[in-house]
Design an enzyme around this catalytic site. Structure first.
Site, PDB file in Angstrom:
ATOM      1  N   GLU A  36      32.859  38.881  49.764  1.00  0.00           N
ATOM      2  CA  GLU A  36      31.976  38.248  48.782  1.00  0.00           C
ATOM      3  C   GLU A  36      32.750  37.319  47.850  1.00  0.00           C
ATOM      4  O   GLU A  36      32.221  36.912  46.818  1.00  0.00           O
ATOM      5  CB  GLU A  36      31.229  39.311  47.949  1.00  0.00           C
ATOM      6  CG  GLU A  36      30.437  40.326  48.742  1.00  0.00           C
ATOM      7  CD  GLU A  36      29.242  39.734  49.501  1.00  0.00           C
ATOM      8  OE1 GLU A  36      29.031  38.512  49.449  1.00  0.00           O
ATOM      9  OE2 GLU A  36      28.554  40.527  50.165  1.00  0.00           O
TER      10      GLU A  36
ATOM     11  N   HIS B  85      30.418  43.536  41.646  1.00  0.00           N
ATOM     12  CA  HIS B  85      29.317  43.814  42.573  1.00  0.00           C
ATOM     13  C   HIS B  85      29.346  45.290  42.936  1.00  0.00           C
ATOM     14  O   HIS B  85      30.375  45.809  43.380  1.00  0.00           O
ATOM     15  CB  HIS B  85      29.477  42.954  43.824  1.00  0.00           C
ATOM     16  CG  HIS B  85      28.581  43.347  44.955  1.00  0.00           C
ATOM     17  ND1 HIS B  85      27.216  43.489  44.814  1.00  0.00           N
ATOM     18  CD2 HIS B  85      28.846  43.634  46.254  1.00  0.00           C
ATOM     19  CE1 HIS B  85      26.696  43.837  45.972  1.00  0.00           C
ATOM     20  NE2 HIS B  85      27.660  43.944  46.872  1.00  0.00           N
TER      21      HIS B  85
ATOM     22  N   HIS C  37      26.918  48.801  44.581  1.00  0.00           N
ATOM     23  CA  HIS C  37      25.762  49.244  45.371  1.00  0.00           C
ATOM     24  C   HIS C  37      25.044  50.347  44.599  1.00  0.00           C
ATOM     25  O   HIS C  37      25.110  51.522  44.957  1.00  0.00           O
ATOM     26  CB  HIS C  37      26.219  49.722  46.745  1.00  0.00           C
ATOM     27  CG  HIS C  37      26.707  48.622  47.636  1.00  0.00           C
ATOM     28  ND1 HIS C  37      27.110  48.833  48.939  1.00  0.00           N
ATOM     29  CD2 HIS C  37      26.836  47.287  47.420  1.00  0.00           C
ATOM     30  CE1 HIS C  37      27.469  47.675  49.481  1.00  0.00           C
ATOM     31  NE2 HIS C  37      27.326  46.723  48.579  1.00  0.00           N
TER      32      HIS C  37
ATOM     33  N   GLU D 248      17.544  50.015  24.232  1.00  0.00           N
ATOM     34  CA  GLU D 248      18.630  49.051  24.028  1.00  0.00           C
ATOM     35  C   GLU D 248      18.829  48.075  25.193  1.00  0.00           C
ATOM     36  O   GLU D 248      19.672  47.179  25.110  1.00  0.00           O
ATOM     37  CB  GLU D 248      19.918  49.781  23.658  1.00  0.00           C
ATOM     38  CG  GLU D 248      19.739  50.417  22.287  1.00  0.00           C
ATOM     39  CD  GLU D 248      21.007  50.870  21.607  1.00  0.00           C
ATOM     40  OE1 GLU D 248      22.089  50.630  22.156  1.00  0.00           O
ATOM     41  OE2 GLU D 248      20.890  51.460  20.539  1.00  0.00           O
TER      42      GLU D 248
ATOM     43  N   HIS E 199      20.284  45.734  48.293  1.00  0.00           N
ATOM     44  CA  HIS E 199      21.743  45.674  48.443  1.00  0.00           C
ATOM     45  C   HIS E 199      22.475  46.176  47.197  1.00  0.00           C
ATOM     46  O   HIS E 199      23.344  47.029  47.297  1.00  0.00           O
ATOM     47  CB  HIS E 199      22.148  44.226  48.786  1.00  0.00           C
ATOM     48  CG  HIS E 199      23.588  44.051  49.118  1.00  0.00           C
ATOM     49  ND1 HIS E 199      24.055  43.090  49.984  1.00  0.00           N
ATOM     50  CD2 HIS E 199      24.689  44.702  48.684  1.00  0.00           C
ATOM     51  CE1 HIS E 199      25.369  43.177  50.094  1.00  0.00           C
ATOM     52  NE2 HIS E 199      25.778  44.148  49.298  1.00  0.00           N
TER      53      HIS E 199
END
Ligand code: 13P
Ligand code: ZN
Length: 275
Positions: free
Chosen positions: A116, A139, A141, A169, A210
């Site tokens: 990525e 990133h 999962h 919040e 994803h």
């Protein structure tokens, strides 16, 4: 000093471990990149090896051309990073055109930066332009966010409103809301462009079915943003399940409540997402 002992590398390894402990990184799932400043590059440079070959990223942006990033390796497991940084993460240099990288430290024995990396690089460029203090793209999962993407319309407004309503919040932590990328094949230029388009407006983007992409000026802020979004998503799934599957809740934070919170915290809510 060994690269592993530098503060930014220790912070990076800790964040990988924190995400693993949250259950967000099955197998090689998820990835992390960090933009080095000049002082950090100077501290790490004596440990750089012979640079390896330039690798085309499939995306081009000159915003962060010539800069250095610390990146997790493709196919590497977050749970292994802290125990052996040099095999699982590495420092890459971006070329002058902003179109290719080369490894200068770590990622030993033929490892490569995350698949990525094009998304990370484009998101760094876009977030840096929006906020020059931005340094981290992460990133993960995250299960709650993935679950939400099966039952909530894949639209920025719908997702953002639900997340804001789940916990007081949330609107303070991400007052612009979150972007939503529909399901796409991971790891290439198309998902990188789709995500970075959203990151012009938002500090976080959901990848349907994803996971999650977040940004921030430091590890704490980026991790905290992912943690807050994921907790709100899990609350939604749990509240909806407890409600027999219905999304018609007995009580919810009103739009006026969201606006009043932002007023008192002195922040700007995304007006398009409230009535
Ligand atoms: P990498 O192992 O290449 O980082 O890929 C993991 C992932 O989460 C892809 O989206
Ligand atoms: Zn992923």
């Amino acid at each position: 000093m060994a690269v592993e002992d530098l503060e930014f590398v220790k912070g990076f390894c800790r964040m990988c471990d924190d995400g693993w402990l949250q259950g967000w990184h099955e197998r090689n799932g998820g990835n992390l990149t960090y933009l080095l400043d000049d002082t950090e590059v100077a501290a790490a440079k004596p440990e750089f090896g012979e640079p390896r070959e330039w690798v085309n990223m499939g995306v081009t942006d000159t915003t962060l051309a010539g800069r250095y990033f610390l990146s997790t390796g493709s196919g590497k497991y977050m749970r292994n990073v802290a125990g052996d940084p040099a095999h699982n993460i590495g420092i890459v240099e971006i070329n002058a055109e902003g179109s290719a990288y080369r490894i200068v430290w770590g990622l030993l024995e033929g490892a490569k930066p995350t698949s990525e990396f094009p998304s990370h690089y484009m998101n760094h460029c876009v977030r840096f332009s929006a906020d020059p203090t931005n340094r981290v793209i992460y990133h993960s999962h995250t299960p709650g966010v993935i679950e939400m993407s099966f039952i909530v319309p894949l639209e920025d407004r719908a997702f953002s409103r639900i997340l804001w309503q789940m916990m007081t919040e949330c609107v303070v932590v991400f007052p612009a809301g979150v972007g939503v990328v529909p399901w796409m094949v991971p790891g290439g230029a198309d998902i990188a462009k789709a995500t970075s388009d959203l990151m012009k407006k938002y500090t976080a983007a959901v990848w349907a079915h994803h996971g999650l992409f977040v940004s921030g000026p430091d590890f704490d802020t980026a991790f905290g943003l992912a943690h807050t979004i994921e907790k709100a998503a899990e609350l939604y799934i749990a509240a909806r399940a407890a409600n027999g599957g219905s999304d018609k809740f007995l009580n919810v934070i009103s739009d006026q409540g969201l606006k009043d919170t932002c007023r008192d915290f002195g922040i700007q809510i995304n007006e398009d997402f409230v009535d």
